[in-house]
Design an enzyme around this catalytic site. Structure first.
Site, mmCIF file in Angstrom:
data_model
loop_
_atom_site.group_PDB
_atom_site.id
_atom_site.type_symbol
_atom_site.label_atom_id
_atom_site.label_comp_id
_atom_site.label_asym_id
_atom_site.label_seq_id
_atom_site.Cartn_x
_atom_site.Cartn_y
_atom_site.Cartn_z
ATOM 1 N N LEU A 160 0.868 -1.182 0.000
ATOM 2 C CA LEU A 160 0.000 0.000 0.000
ATOM 3 C C LEU A 160 0.906 1.234 0.000
ATOM 4 O O LEU A 160 2.100 1.136 0.279
ATOM 5 C CB LEU A 160 -0.896 0.004 1.240
ATOM 6 C CG LEU A 160 -1.912 -1.139 1.321
ATOM 7 C CD1 LEU A 160 -2.602 -1.151 2.677
ATOM 8 C CD2 LEU A 160 -2.945 -1.021 0.203
ATOM 9 N N SER A 161 0.324 2.397 -0.303
ATOM 10 C CA SER A 161 1.178 3.589 -0.349
ATOM 11 C C SER A 161 1.862 3.814 0.994
ATOM 12 O O SER A 161 2.973 4.332 1.048
ATOM 13 C CB SER A 161 0.375 4.827 -0.766
ATOM 14 O OG SER A 161 -0.652 5.090 0.155
ATOM 15 N N GLU A 162 1.220 3.370 2.086
ATOM 16 C CA GLU A 162 1.828 3.549 3.398
ATOM 17 C C GLU A 162 1.487 2.398 4.334
ATOM 18 O O GLU A 162 0.348 1.914 4.353
ATOM 19 C CB GLU A 162 1.316 4.838 4.043
ATOM 20 C CG GLU A 162 2.398 5.747 4.528
ATOM 21 C CD GLU A 162 3.213 6.291 3.388
ATOM 22 O OE1 GLU A 162 4.421 6.005 3.377
ATOM 23 O OE2 GLU A 162 2.670 6.982 2.521
ATOM 24 N N THR A 163 2.482 1.965 5.104
ATOM 25 C CA THR A 163 2.264 1.076 6.243
ATOM 26 C C THR A 163 2.782 1.799 7.469
ATOM 27 O O THR A 163 3.921 2.279 7.494
ATOM 28 C CB THR A 163 2.996 -0.266 6.063
ATOM 29 O OG1 THR A 163 2.448 -0.943 4.916
ATOM 30 C CG2 THR A 163 2.804 -1.153 7.281
#
Length: 286
Positions: free
Chosen positions: A44-47
């Site tokens: 995902l774009s961010e974790t």
């Protein structure tokens, strides 16, 4: 090892819209390389990784936690939507009893509080300064072709380039713009741009959204980010000055889309509020 993990759609009140972030709750310290491996796995774009700061801390009772953010490619210094997602996990899933949560991050202390059905983030406000067009002309052409560009600004704090399209363009033009963000990597010659914000002015009648945007960060392995809190820390400063407003409603018009309520404060910070939807609960096992 098992790590509780959640997927939260941020800046939306319905599943499968807004910006998804993975959120990990760390009971114990994690080997440094595992942060990036997990983020790459989640893709995902961010974790986000929430960690306890001292022994005896509790995800349901403590009010202060460490927080880090990783894209599939690298760690980043600020992520708004993953902070919103992290607060949602603590408030809504862990049933944290505090009215305000504090996150200790690479960008200083960030606070999150519940206000009715929104979570409000207290973020830094970043100024974007006039940018010499010649230096970034190739990058802008790669992004918008021959469209009319009204303003170009650069935020050194976030390394974001803000490109404002002409006021004759409506939201639909920005939404329908086909962008090959991978081309930005070779088109960016200055070495200082790590994110590109495209923005247009919104509805001037006082109703609806004050401005629209899209955000691209192939330098961080994110071709297009659906809804970006950190970009709005720049956009809020810019549009507040342009519109003469402190309270604004913004919409990031990616394919998923998301809405942000903005309140520019007098202390050099900005409150950005959004809703969330928790769509996955589970455990990482390795």
């Amino acid at each position: 090892m098992q790590i509780p993990i959640f997927t939260v759609d941020a800046f939306t009140n319905r599943p499968f819209a807004g910006n998804p972030a993975a959120v990990c709750l760390l009971e114990n310290d994690l080997d440094e390389d595992l942060h990036q491996k997990i983020a790459t796995e989640m893709n995902l774009s961010e974790t986000a990784f929430i960690r306890k700061l001292k022994p005896g801390d509790d995800f349901t009772k403590s009010s202060c936690f460490g927080l880090r953010w990783f894209t599939p490619a690298k760690e980043i210094p600020l992520c708004g939507h993953a902070t919103l997602a992290s607060a949602a996990v603590l408030f809504h899933v862990q049933k944290n009893t505090n009215s305000v949560l504090t996150f200790v991050t690479m960008s200083g202390e960030l606070k999150a509080r519940q206000v009715k059905d929104h979570i409000v983030l207290d973020l830094p406000l970043y100024t974007a300064y006039p940018q010499e067009l010649k230096e970034v002309e190739e990058l802008i052409k790669a992004a918008v072709g021959d469209m009319i560009v009204q303003d170009v600004r650069y935020s050194p704090d976030t390394q974001n380039l803000l490109v404002r399209l002409g006021d004759t363009y409506e939201r639909s033009v920005l939404e329908n713009l086909t962008v090959s963000a991978q081309r930005f990597l070779s088109a960016e010659k200055t070495g200082k741009v790590k994110g590109l914000i495209l923005t247009v002015k919104g509805n001037s009648s006082g109703k609806g959204h004050d401005f629209y945007s899209r955000y691209f960060a192939p330098w961080y392995g994110v071709l297009e980010d659906p809804v970006t809190g950190s970009a709005h820390a720049v956009l809020s400063s810019y549009w507040s000055e342009q519109l003469g407003k402190k309270e604004m409603l913004a919409f990031q018009c990616s394919r998923r889309g998301g809405e942000l309520k903005i309140s520019v404060r007098s202390d050099g910070r900005v409150d950005i509020a959004g809703q969330t939807a928790v769509v996955l609960k589970g455990n990482l096992t390795f």
